[in-house]
Design a protein around this motif. Sequence first.
Motif, short mmCIF file in Angstrom:
data_model
loop_
_atom_site.label_atom_id
_atom_site.label_comp_id
_atom_site.label_asym_id
_atom_site.label_seq_id
_atom_site.Cartn_x
_atom_site.Cartn_y
_atom_site.Cartn_z
N PHE A 29 0.86 -1.19 0.00
CA PHE A 29 0.00 0.00 0.00
C PHE A 29 0.89 1.24 0.00
CE2 PHE A 29 -2.53 -3.29 2.18
CZ PHE A 29 -3.64 -3.32 1.34
N GLU A 30 0.36 2.33 -0.53
CA GLU A 30 1.10 3.59 -0.57
C GLU A 30 1.39 4.08 0.86
OE1 GLU A 30 1.97 5.54 -3.32
OE2 GLU A 30 1.34 3.89 -4.62
N ASP A 31 2.46 4.85 1.00
CA ASP A 31 2.72 5.53 2.27
C ASP A 31 1.50 6.37 2.64
OD1 ASP A 31 5.25 4.47 1.99
OD2 ASP A 31 6.28 6.42 1.88
N ALA A 32 1.24 6.47 3.94
CA ALA A 32 0.17 7.33 4.45
C ALA A 32 -1.19 7.02 3.82
CB ALA A 32 0.53 8.81 4.27
N SER A 33 -1.52 5.73 3.70
CA SER A 33 -2.77 5.30 3.09
C SER A 33 -3.93 5.18 4.08
CB SER A 33 -2.60 3.92 2.43
OG SER A 33 -1.72 3.98 1.35
N PHE A 34 -3.63 5.16 5.38
CA PHE A 34 -4.66 4.85 6.37
C PHE A 34 -4.65 5.85 7.53
CE2 PHE A 34 -3.65 0.90 4.21
CZ PHE A 34 -4.91 0.45 3.85
N ASP A 35 -5.84 6.05 8.09
CA ASP A 35 -5.99 6.89 9.28
C ASP A 35 -5.68 6.11 10.55
OD1 ASP A 35 -7.11 9.24 7.89
OD2 ASP A 35 -8.79 7.87 7.48
N ALA A 36 -5.82 4.79 10.48
CA ALA A 36 -5.58 3.97 11.67
C ALA A 36 -5.14 2.58 11.24
CB ALA A 36 -6.85 3.87 12.51
N VAL A 37 -4.32 1.99 12.10
CA VAL A 37 -3.93 0.58 12.00
C VAL A 37 -4.44 -0.08 13.26
CG1 VAL A 37 -2.02 -1.06 11.88
CG2 VAL A 37 -1.85 1.12 10.66
N VAL A 38 -5.21 -1.15 13.10
CA VAL A 38 -5.70 -1.90 14.25
C VAL A 38 -5.24 -3.36 14.12
CG1 VAL A 38 -7.71 -0.41 14.64
CG2 VAL A 38 -7.94 -2.45 13.19
N SER A 39 -5.14 -4.01 15.25
CA SER A 39 -4.81 -5.43 15.25
C SER A 39 -5.28 -6.01 16.58
CB SER A 39 -3.31 -5.64 15.08
OG SER A 39 -3.01 -7.03 15.03
N THR A 40 -6.12 -7.01 16.49
CA THR A 40 -6.65 -7.62 17.71
C THR A 40 -6.11 -9.04 17.86
OG1 THR A 40 -8.64 -8.31 16.51
CG2 THR A 40 -8.77 -6.25 17.72
N ALA B 153 9.29 -4.88 12.88
CA ALA B 153 8.99 -4.64 11.47
C ALA B 153 7.51 -4.32 11.27
CB ALA B 153 9.38 -5.86 10.63
N ALA B 154 6.64 -4.97 12.04
CA ALA B 154 5.20 -4.67 11.95
C ALA B 154 4.93 -3.23 12.36
CB ALA B 154 4.42 -5.64 12.83
N MET B 155 5.61 -2.76 13.39
CA MET B 155 5.41 -1.37 13.83
C MET B 155 5.97 -0.38 12.80
SD MET B 155 3.66 -1.32 16.61
CE MET B 155 2.72 -2.57 15.69
N ARG B 156 7.08 -0.73 12.16
CA ARG B 156 7.60 0.14 11.10
C ARG B 156 6.61 0.23 9.94
NH1 ARG B 156 12.36 -2.46 12.67
NH2 ARG B 156 12.20 -3.97 10.98
N GLU B 157 6.03 -0.91 9.57
CA GLU B 157 5.06 -0.90 8.46
C GLU B 157 3.81 -0.13 8.86
OE1 GLU B 157 3.39 -1.70 4.65
OE2 GLU B 157 5.35 -1.26 5.49
N ALA B 158 3.35 -0.29 10.09
CA ALA B 158 2.18 0.47 10.55
C ALA B 158 2.46 1.97 10.47
CB ALA B 158 1.82 0.06 11.97
N PHE B 159 3.63 2.38 10.95
CA PHE B 159 4.00 3.80 10.92
C PHE B 159 4.05 4.31 9.47
CE2 PHE B 159 7.15 7.21 10.79
CZ PHE B 159 6.59 8.10 11.70
N ARG B 160 4.60 3.51 8.57
CA ARG B 160 4.68 3.91 7.16
C ARG B 160 3.29 4.12 6.57
NH1 ARG B 160 4.24 2.17 2.15
NH2 ARG B 160 3.57 0.07 2.69
N LEU B 161 2.35 3.29 6.96
CA LEU B 161 1.00 3.35 6.38
C LEU B 161 0.14 4.47 6.95
CD1 LEU B 161 0.12 -0.46 6.24
CD2 LEU B 161 0.78 1.03 4.33
N LEU B 162 0.51 4.99 8.13
CA LEU B 162 -0.33 5.98 8.79
C LEU B 162 -0.21 7.37 8.18
CD1 LEU B 162 -0.02 5.17 12.58
CD2 LEU B 162 -2.05 4.94 11.13
#
Length: 198
Positions: free
Chosen positions: A110-121, A132-141
């Motif tokens: 997905f493009e950088d800054a594609s999402f307003d929120a990342v959730v994971s339950t 690495a998951a946190m880096r990807e979440a940050f990239r997407l936000l």
Amino acid sequence: MTQLSEADVAARWNDNADQWAHDVRQGYDTYRDLFTLPAFLAFLPSISGLDVIDFGCGEASNTRRFAAMGARMTGIDLSEQMIRHARAIEEQQPLGIHYAIKSYSQNTGFEDASFDAVVSTMALMDGPDFPAAMREAFRLLRPGGFIAFSILHPLFHYSRVAMAEGGRREGDGAGGVALFRSNRFRREMALWRPTERR
């Protein structure tokens, strides 16, 4: 603790996907229904009108709950079979959710800054690379976005580590509580164990 590769994690969830989806949809995941999801929803800010990605969406029961709360949802999971179940329920009862077979520990495409929120339950503890998951979440936000996640309590792994590295257990567990102390982590954690079945 044995560290699993992403391929191992995917293979295990693929093997378990049919039973998992059946059990969740029949209401057998009472711990999720009564404890983890209500607690997650209690601290989750409003997601209505937001673009949200669910890391480790599984068969999509929680992803669908988030969509019903007004979020525009994307769900990703390593398991092809879990995504198959997610897509099947989306076809039967459409909520506009997009699903993809992707690892949250790698570039999701997905493009950088594609999402307003990342959730994971209750999923991030199953992946092999949390940083690495946190880096990807940050990239997407997008700027001002947020990450909200729930995992197993670190004590499930911490108590073994603490004891192996010179930690000590204090208390006899009366009332179901024991305290582990560790010089390595310089913190305390409480462990609750039920003392009797009800």
